[in-house]
Each structure stands twice: as C-alpha cells, then as structure tokens.
Design a protein around this motif. Sequence first.
Motif, PDB file in Angstrom:
ATOM      1  N   ILE A  74       0.476  -1.921   3.282  1.00 38.65           N
ATOM      2  CA  ILE A  74       0.116  -1.604   1.836  1.00 38.65           C
ATOM      3  C   ILE A  74      -0.014  -2.999   1.069  1.00 38.65           C
ATOM      4  O   ILE A  74      -1.185  -2.879   0.416  1.00 38.65           O
ATOM      5  N   VAL A  75       0.481  -4.013   1.548  1.00 42.81           N
ATOM      6  CA  VAL A  75       0.260  -5.333   0.984  1.00 42.81           C
ATOM      7  C   VAL A  75      -1.218  -5.618   1.085  1.00 42.81           C
ATOM      8  O   VAL A  75      -1.935  -5.944   0.176  1.00 42.81           O
ATOM      9  N   ALA A  76      -1.840  -5.363   2.364  1.00 40.31           N
ATOM     10  CA  ALA A  76      -3.286  -5.892   2.907  1.00 40.31           C
ATOM     11  C   ALA A  76      -4.173  -4.840   1.909  1.00 40.31           C
ATOM     12  O   ALA A  76      -5.184  -5.598   1.616  1.00 40.31           O
ATOM     13  N   ALA A  77      -3.862  -3.677   1.528  1.00 41.08           N
ATOM     14  CA  ALA A  77      -4.889  -2.557   0.986  1.00 41.08           C
ATOM     15  C   ALA A  77      -4.804  -2.833  -0.251  1.00 41.08           C
ATOM     16  O   ALA A  77      -5.876  -2.384  -1.249  1.00 41.08           O
ATOM     17  N   LEU A  78      -3.849  -3.774  -0.982  1.00 42.70           N
ATOM     18  CA  LEU A  78      -3.768  -3.948  -2.602  1.00 42.70           C
ATOM     19  C   LEU A  78      -5.215  -4.766  -2.935  1.00 42.70           C
ATOM     20  O   LEU A  78      -5.270  -5.712  -2.161  1.00 42.70           O
ATOM     21  N   PRO A  79      -5.551  -4.452  -4.096  1.00 45.19           N
ATOM     22  CA  PRO A  79      -6.606  -5.488  -4.379  1.00 45.19           C
ATOM     23  C   PRO A  79      -6.536  -6.618  -4.722  1.00 45.19           C
ATOM     24  O   PRO A  79      -7.190  -7.656  -4.671  1.00 45.19           O
ATOM     25  N   GLN A  80      -5.282  -7.118  -5.179  1.00 46.61           N
ATOM     26  CA  GLN A  80      -4.988  -8.544  -5.565  1.00 46.61           C
ATOM     27  C   GLN A  80      -3.954  -8.998  -4.651  1.00 46.61           C
ATOM     28  O   GLN A  80      -3.011  -8.341  -3.928  1.00 46.61           O
ATOM     29  N   GLU A  81      -3.556 -10.222  -4.420  1.00 50.18           N
ATOM     30  CA  GLU A  81      -2.382 -10.719  -3.787  1.00 50.18           C
ATOM     31  C   GLU A  81      -1.166 -10.488  -4.179  1.00 50.18           C
ATOM     32  O   GLU A  81      -0.958 -10.342  -5.585  1.00 50.18           O
ATOM     33  N   ASN A  82      -0.234  -9.949  -3.329  1.00 49.90           N
ATOM     34  CA  ASN A  82       1.096  -9.452  -3.772  1.00 49.90           C
ATOM     35  C   ASN A  82       2.037 -10.167  -2.541  1.00 49.90           C
ATOM     36  O   ASN A  82       1.891 -10.279  -1.499  1.00 49.90           O
ATOM     37  N   HIS A  83       3.428 -10.369  -3.076  1.00 49.28           N
ATOM     38  CA  HIS A  83       4.333 -10.848  -2.163  1.00 49.28           C
ATOM     39  C   HIS A  83       4.909  -9.807  -1.396  1.00 49.28           C
ATOM     40  O   HIS A  83       5.140  -8.612  -1.904  1.00 49.28           O
TER      41      HIS A  83
END
Length: 121
Positions: free
Chosen positions: A29-38
């Motif tokens: 999910i983190v990898a698929a999000l458009p911006q960087e997330n923790h």
Amino acid sequence: MMPLEPLTNKEEEVMQVIWHLQKAFVKEIVAALPQENHYNTISTIVRNLEDKKYVSYMAYGKTHQYFPLVTKDEYTKRFMNLAMKRFFNNNYKSMVSFFAKEEKISASELREILEIIEKKK
C-alpha cells in the motif's frame, strides 16, 4: 445495508489503493501511494479502516494481508447518495444544473446521459 462511518481523505486514498490491488500488505500500500508515506502512518490508517469495517485481513504469521469488505461501487453509491442529500436536497436536476453552470459537463455529455436514460425505459 449497514451504515458505514465516513472516511477521511487519507483513509479514502488508502482504500483506493486497496480496491485497486484487491489484497495487499501495508508495504505494498505504501509503495502504491502517489506520495511518500511512513509505514507506521499507513499501518495505523489501515487499522482504522479495519475498525470501521471497510477492510479485513488474512494473517500470515505476524504480517497481515488486507482486503476490502466494501466494494468501490458500494462506497461510491453511499457517498453519492449522501452528497445528494447534503448538497442538492435529493434533487438530481439541481445536481446536473450545478455541474452545467460550473462548466463541468458539456452538452454532448448531457445528450449521452439522456441516451442512457432513454435506453432504460
């Protein structure tokens, strides 16, 4: 149909990814999000989605693979019905007029919509 708690913008963004992937681990999910997330932030959001009954999971040892309990179509229908009540007093003509005045819908698109309506009769 059980009433669903509304989603925050971030929860909705995460749900869009889960709907797209069908099933996913938090790292996916983190990898698929458009911006960087923790990772921890997204993990917390996914647990909130679980609490709200939007997702469930399969456990693989200590990791969880999440999948949607609510379809995107079902969510869209509920969201649109709520927006119709809140903003347009359940009046579809008002909604279409709003988009026409805002120049968000063209005459040709309206003609296409009319064709769809006519075919259903």
